[in-house]
Scaffold this motif. Sequence first.
Motif, PDB file in Angstrom:
ATOM      1  N   ASP A 105       0.833  -1.204   0.000  1.00  0.00           N
ATOM      2  CA  ASP A 105       0.000   0.000   0.000  1.00  0.00           C
ATOM      3  C   ASP A 105       0.869   1.256   0.000  1.00  0.00           C
ATOM      4  O   ASP A 105       0.565   2.226  -0.697  1.00  0.00           O
ATOM      5  N   LEU A 106       1.949   1.235   0.778  1.00  0.00           N
ATOM      6  CA  LEU A 106       2.875   2.365   0.803  1.00  0.00           C
ATOM      7  C   LEU A 106       3.512   2.565  -0.577  1.00  0.00           C
ATOM      8  O   LEU A 106       3.569   3.687  -1.096  1.00  0.00           O
ATOM      9  N   LEU A 107       3.983   1.491  -1.181  1.00  0.00           N
ATOM     10  CA  LEU A 107       4.584   1.585  -2.514  1.00  0.00           C
ATOM     11  C   LEU A 107       3.577   2.122  -3.526  1.00  0.00           C
ATOM     12  O   LEU A 107       3.923   2.947  -4.379  1.00  0.00           O
ATOM     13  N   ASP A 108       2.322   1.668  -3.420  1.00  0.00           N
ATOM     14  CA  ASP A 108       1.286   2.172  -4.319  1.00  0.00           C
ATOM     15  C   ASP A 108       1.076   3.668  -4.124  1.00  0.00           C
ATOM     16  O   ASP A 108       0.981   4.420  -5.099  1.00  0.00           O
ATOM     17  N   ARG A 121      -2.808  -9.199  -5.680  1.00  0.00           N
ATOM     18  CA  ARG A 121      -2.378  -7.794  -5.700  1.00  0.00           C
ATOM     19  C   ARG A 121      -2.158  -7.283  -7.118  1.00  0.00           C
ATOM     20  O   ARG A 121      -2.586  -6.181  -7.456  1.00  0.00           O
ATOM     21  N   ILE A 122      -1.498  -8.054  -7.950  1.00  0.00           N
ATOM     22  CA  ILE A 122      -1.194  -7.540  -9.284  1.00  0.00           C
ATOM     23  C   ILE A 122      -2.407  -7.600 -10.220  1.00  0.00           C
ATOM     24  O   ILE A 122      -2.411  -6.944 -11.250  1.00  0.00           O
ATOM     25  N   ARG A 123      -3.420  -8.353  -9.836  1.00  0.00           N
ATOM     26  CA  ARG A 123      -4.654  -8.385 -10.631  1.00  0.00           C
ATOM     27  C   ARG A 123      -5.617  -7.270 -10.234  1.00  0.00           C
ATOM     28  O   ARG A 123      -6.621  -7.055 -10.892  1.00  0.00           O
ATOM     29  N   THR A 124      -5.306  -6.568  -9.156  1.00  0.00           N
ATOM     30  CA  THR A 124      -6.125  -5.454  -8.693  1.00  0.00           C
ATOM     31  C   THR A 124      -5.621  -4.183  -9.375  1.00  0.00           C
ATOM     32  O   THR A 124      -4.449  -3.844  -9.246  1.00  0.00           O
TER      33      THR A 124
END
Length: 84
Positions: free
Chosen positions: A24-27, A74-77
């Motif tokens: 979430d932080l990286l996003d 995560r990567i599919r979101t």
Amino acid sequence: MAPQPVTYTGDGAVDTASSTAWLDLLDRLKISYSNWTYSDAGEGSAAFRPGTCAGGTYAGTAVLTDSGNFMRSRIRTPDNFPTS
């Protein structure tokens, strides 16, 4: 790279709460990441279940470990990165 909090050897259970916090932080900071390992080693950080690489079938979720399923999700979101 996305953190997969397991032991220093790559083994142990995946700490999804800590992984989610880091991702979430990286996003939020718009920093890209990838999975820690795409191996089929018998350890918690591996994306594939042991023996997957020798089998040749990589589709679906049955071949994924907890770590692999977590990262797949995560990567599919879709990201919510405004472009303007």
